[in-house]
Write a protein that holds these residues in place. Structure first.
Motif, PDB file in Angstrom:
ATOM      1  N   GLU A 423       1.036  -1.110   0.006  1.00  0.00           N
ATOM      2  CA  GLU A 423      -0.130  -0.145   0.275  1.00  0.00           C
ATOM      3  C   GLU A 423       0.826   0.736   0.185  1.00  0.00           C
ATOM      4  N   LYS A 424       1.974   1.214  -0.128  1.00  0.00           N
ATOM      5  CA  LYS A 424       2.754   2.313   1.250  1.00  0.00           C
ATOM      6  C   LYS A 424       3.874   2.191  -0.220  1.00  0.00           C
ATOM      7  N   PHE A 425       3.958   1.114  -0.987  1.00  0.00           N
ATOM      8  CA  PHE A 425       5.271   1.404  -2.147  1.00  0.00           C
ATOM      9  C   PHE A 425       5.149   2.609  -3.239  1.00  0.00           C
ATOM     10  N   ARG A 426       4.307   2.625  -3.811  1.00  0.00           N
ATOM     11  CA  ARG A 426       4.475   4.182  -5.173  1.00  0.00           C
ATOM     12  C   ARG A 426       4.797   5.154  -4.177  1.00  0.00           C
ATOM     13  N   ASP A 427       4.196   5.489  -3.075  1.00  0.00           N
ATOM     14  CA  ASP A 427       4.292   6.539  -1.573  1.00  0.00           C
ATOM     15  C   ASP A 427       6.061   6.424  -1.135  1.00  0.00           C
ATOM     16  N   ARG A 428       6.289   5.526  -0.969  1.00  0.00           N
ATOM     17  CA  ARG A 428       7.741   5.952  -1.117  1.00  0.00           C
ATOM     18  C   ARG A 428       8.540   5.833  -2.092  1.00  0.00           C
ATOM     19  N   LEU A 429       8.348   5.011  -3.193  1.00  0.00           N
ATOM     20  CA  LEU A 429       9.488   5.258  -4.086  1.00  0.00           C
ATOM     21  C   LEU A 429       9.320   6.977  -4.559  1.00  0.00           C
ATOM     22  N   ARG A 430       8.212   7.284  -4.901  1.00  0.00           N
ATOM     23  CA  ARG A 430       8.098   8.752  -5.091  1.00  0.00           C
ATOM     24  C   ARG A 430       8.311   9.966  -4.146  1.00  0.00           C
ATOM     25  N   ALA A 431       8.802   9.347  -2.850  1.00  0.00           N
ATOM     26  CA  ALA A 431       9.967  10.041  -1.898  1.00  0.00           C
ATOM     27  C   ALA A 431      10.910  10.190  -2.023  1.00  0.00           C
ATOM     28  N   VAL A 432      11.855   9.147  -3.047  1.00  0.00           N
ATOM     29  CA  VAL A 432      13.209   8.971  -3.391  1.00  0.00           C
ATOM     30  C   VAL A 432      13.615  10.221  -3.930  1.00  0.00           C
ATOM     31  N   THR A 433      15.134  10.824  -3.556  1.00  0.00           N
ATOM     32  CA  THR A 433      14.943  12.534  -3.873  1.00  0.00           C
ATOM     33  C   THR A 433      16.326  12.274  -4.701  1.00  0.00           C
ATOM     34  N   PRO A 434      17.091  12.926  -5.313  1.00  0.00           N
ATOM     35  CA  PRO A 434      17.933  12.839  -6.307  1.00  0.00           C
ATOM     36  C   PRO A 434      19.309  12.372  -5.453  1.00  0.00           C
ATOM     37  N   LYS A 435      19.333  12.975  -4.632  1.00  0.00           N
ATOM     38  CA  LYS A 435      20.193  12.817  -3.634  1.00  0.00           C
ATOM     39  C   LYS A 435      20.376  12.262  -2.717  1.00  0.00           C
TER      40      LYS A 435
END
Length: 480
Positions: A423-435
């Protein structure tokens, strides 16, 4: 990575590499224009999970889901190839595939007929960490089919004739595999990366080990490694949770044996053949299979999301940097991919491709340069955004069917990912930053020299590999 492993999420990025074996002409430059799937905006939710435990100690997880009158079942036992006894590599896989070849009440033919008569399907898969039996059945036959599944693990008879037949089939498979250079290269890479670690052999073992298997070995492995206290049953579909609990008790109450706790697999050390070249000699080859590998991460590691996003842009997608530079711009191959192979206690990062013999060194140098570019500079913001969109668009497939949901629940529980993983997979993926991506790239994009595996005509390829590290030439038959 093992050639006989059951399919998992990580196999998706590697599937294309086996499709074609010939180098691509440089004129094929339109291939990289394929659009990434559009991300779905709808929330991903799993059915409510209901848990119980049978009197034998088997954990049961039930998720009621309609409207189709189908039920998918996944029985996962923590007895994968990493638990193979010393000198008996492949025994977990061998034993698991013999489970459906006869029980005290049903012979192999009767099992097949029982499954086919109701329109069900029954499969067995083995990975480094687990044996998995999967069942899909019409809901009206769920109790009956769960009873059959219970028989397979409770009271298999392992008839001597079935063991003998299975051994001969496996040995024939190994002999045939020598004609597939991709399979042999994959096996060589597994050994080069893991060495003597329990993950360091093919899930199916080798012809040398399989030739020694006896019925006593199979019976002992089943009794000592496969039991209810190291297993879990996941049931998803049109059946009420209380019916699942009752049916599981009836089907598995008398299941005994196995350990009281999951096996302890040691954490891996350094890459076994880091900075070295394994040249697998197959003199009849006009092409080289190329594999590169270095350290990765265990499943569920905190680096999972930034590293996964990074890899999609680098070599895990059809529009990746590696594909564009090696296939589209230079025409060195039809296929190249990179991936993370993550298990319970560790993992690796690897690359796979193939090319004509004379361009072996060029393809390695180009691949290493592209990987180094990401290691040194990370991804461009657009590359990261595209990778996130691509993965977010694919991931809902994990919740489309009862079978995929059962698999997702099993994966989350097996690797300790948490029940909110899907359920949180896409949220965690989209939260990834360039850093975060840059940090992951510095860690995993071959910060130290990788292990290099090349399968091909050694007499022609060896001189091309000078400078990559000490070279060891091994005959292809070593990996049968």
């Amino acid at each position: 990575m093992a050639s006989r492993k059951s399919s998992t999420l990580k196999s998706t990025a590697r599937a294309a590499k086996r499709a074609v074996r010939r180098p691509a002409p440089s004129a094929r430059k339109s291939a990289s224009k394929r659009a990434a799937p559009r991300a779905s905006s709808s929330a991903l939710t799993l059915p409510t999970l209901h848990e119980s435990t049978t009197s034998s100690g088997l954990k049961v997880i039930a998720a009621e889901r309609g409207p189709l009158p189908l039920v998918s079942v996944r029985l996962v036992i923590r007895a994968g190839s990493a638990t193979d006894p010393e000198g008996k590599h492949g025994l977990a896989d061998f034993t698991a595939r013999l489970l459906r070849r006869g029980t005290r009440r049903l012979n192999a033919q009767a099992i097949d007929e029982a499954v086919e008569f109701v329109g069900a399907s029954l499969g067995v898969g083995v990975s480094e960490d687990a044996v998995s039996l999967s069942l899909t059945t019409p809901a009206e036959h769920f109790v009956q089919m769960l009873g059959v599944l219970g028989q397979l693990v409770r009271e298999p008879t392992f008839p001597e004739s079935e063991v003998d037949d299975a051994r001969e089939r496996e040995l024939a498979h190994f002999a045939n595999d020598l004609d597939d250079p991709s399979i042999i290269a994959d096996r060589a890479l597994v050994r080069a990366l893991w060495g003597d670690h329990p993950y360091g052999h093919d899930v199916g073992g080798s012809s040398k080990s399989v030739r020694t298997f006896t019925r006593d070995d199979v019976v002992r492995f089943h009794q000592e490694r496969m039991g209810p206290r190291v297993a879990m049953l996941i049931v998803v579909g049109a059946v009420a949770p209380h019916r699942v609990a009752a049916a599981a008790e009836e089907a598995f109450a008398e299941w005994t044996g196995g350990p009281d706790a999951p096996p302890v697999i040691p954490a891996p050390g350094r890459i076994a053949q880091a900075g070295r070249v394994i040249l697998v000699d197959k003199p009849d080859q006009t092409q080289s299979q190329v594999r590169l590998g270095g350290p990765g991460m265990r499943m569920g590691h905190e680096d999972y999301f930034p590293a996964t996003a990074m890899n999609i842009a680098l070599g895990g997608g059809f529009t990746s940097r590696l594909m564009n530079e090696i296939r589209v711009n230079r025409g060195l191959t039809y296929g190249v991919s990179s991936w993370f192979d993550s298990m319970n206690v560790g993992g690796v990062f690897a690359l796979s491709t193939f090319t004509k013999t004379e361009s072996t060194r060029e393809i390695i140098d180009v691949a290493l340069a592209e990987i180094a570019g990401v290691r040194e500079k990370g991804l461009k913001p657009r590359e990261l955004a595209d990778a996130q969109s691509y993965l977010a668009g694919l991931y809902p497939l994990r919740t489309e069917t009862n079978e995929s949901i059962a698999g997702s629940i099993a994966e989350a529980r097996l690797h300790g990912l948490g029940d909110d993983w899907v359920e949180k997979f896409r949220d965690r993926l989209r939260a990834v930053t360039p850093k975060e991506v840059a940090a992951a790239a510095k860690k995993y994009c071959f910060a130290q020299a990788p292990a290099v595996v090349v399968l091909g005509k050694a007499s022609a390829a060896k001189k091309l590999l000078k400078g990559l590290g000490p070279i060891t030439v091994v005959p292809a038959s070593e990996y049968e």
